[in-house]
Scaffold this active site. Structure first.
Site, mmCIF file in Angstrom:
data_model
loop_
_atom_site.group_PDB
_atom_site.id
_atom_site.type_symbol
_atom_site.label_atom_id
_atom_site.label_comp_id
_atom_site.label_asym_id
_atom_site.label_seq_id
_atom_site.Cartn_x
_atom_site.Cartn_y
_atom_site.Cartn_z
ATOM 1 N N GLY A 28 -10.611 -5.308 -13.612
ATOM 2 C CA GLY A 28 -10.045 -4.450 -12.435
ATOM 3 C C GLY A 28 -10.886 -5.038 -11.208
ATOM 4 N N ASN A 29 -10.649 -4.237 -10.000
ATOM 5 C CA ASN A 29 -11.101 -4.493 -8.858
ATOM 6 C C ASN A 29 -11.552 -3.414 -8.155
ATOM 7 O OD1 ASN A 29 -9.254 -3.755 -6.635
ATOM 8 N ND2 ASN A 29 -8.082 -5.541 -7.913
ATOM 9 N N ARG A 30 -12.463 -3.310 -6.805
ATOM 10 C CA ARG A 30 -12.978 -2.072 -6.498
ATOM 11 C C ARG A 30 -12.123 -1.331 -5.320
ATOM 12 N NH1 ARG A 30 -18.408 -4.021 -4.017
ATOM 13 N NH2 ARG A 30 -18.612 -1.895 -3.506
ATOM 14 N N ALA A 94 -4.725 -4.372 -4.017
ATOM 15 C CA ALA A 94 -5.532 -5.549 -4.501
ATOM 16 C C ALA A 94 -4.966 -5.797 -5.592
ATOM 17 C CB ALA A 94 -7.059 -4.907 -4.640
#
Ligand code: C5P
Length: 222
Positions: A28-30, A94
């Site tokens: 995943g990402n932030r 994102a």
């Protein structure tokens, strides 16, 4: 009520994507999704019909927005394509650039003595570039670019490479701004130049960005 976007259909994507490795793990990402949700909220308040394609986030739905929840980049791609045609597409998500070649259906086990694990990743489809090249291309296609360095130059090259009308660059790592924060600062770039917005709360930035988008739309359709 002031509804300058009445009669327009706007599709926004927001948040991260999660790419499953196995039933327990993902990449995943932030991204918090706050910027895209703020844009969807203000666009709806200004009278637009808004579809918000949301990755996995912990945010309430803005009022009067059609929200489609997705998890992976492939699901987000499908949901965005299903939401076309529209007048304006704003790609604030994102989206993962790479995804595991195949998600395992059983939990990956470490082997005795194993020190290294190689995960094979394959490229995802670029949603923004595909929307910009779509036969039913929206009148305006707006992207985001999170960069750590040479922000304006990288964003400008993305604007051209992906065939966008406008790109909003933000510098990752500025104190108090960005992914999980309520504030952000953007450099909005289009064919006619660059304009800094913020630092400001994401709702205020979304309002200023939609002012720029409305002005650009008026210019392009005049
Ligand atoms: O190339 P990069 O990922 O930095 O570009 C960022 C922009 O491209 C964002 O607007 C993001 O939503 C979009 N993007 C996309 N699909 C991808 C990767 C990025 O729509 N697979």
């Amino acid at each position: 009520m002031n509804t300058p976007l009445a009669g327009l259909r706007i599709v926004v994507n927001a948040g991260p994507t999660f790419e499953d490795i196995d039933p327990a793990r993902y990449l995943g990402n932030r991204s918090s999704g706050k910027m895209g949700f703020a844009i969807a909220d203000i666009a709806a308040r200004r009278g637009a019909e808004v579809v918000l394609v949301a990755g996995p986030v912990h945010l309430p739905s803005p009022a009067a927005v059609l929200r489609v929840d997705v998890r992976s980049a492939a699901q987000m791609h499908q949901a965005v394509m299903d939401a076309l045609p529209c007048d304006i597409f704003i790609g604030a998500a994102a989206v993962a650039d790479f995804t595991p070649r195949a998600a395992l259906d059983r939990k990956l086990k470490k082997q005795p003595g194993q020190d290294v694990l190689v995960l094979e990743l394959i490229k995802t489809r670029d949603i923004l570039a595909e929307v910009a090249a779509h036969p039913q291309r929206p009148t305006l296609v707006v992207g985001f670019a999170a960069e750590t360095n040479d922000v304006a130059a990288y964003a400008r090259s993305k604007l051209e490479r992906k065939g966008l009308d406008m790109i909003c660059a933000n510098q990752v790592g500025l104190p108090g701004c960005g992914f999980e924060s309520d504030d952000n600062a953007l450099l909005v770039i289009d064919g006619s130049g660059e304009r800094p917005l913020g630092p400001a709360p994401k709702h205020a930035l979304a309002a200023s960005l939609l002012d720029l988008i409305s002005a650009r739309l008026r210019k392009d359709t005049a």
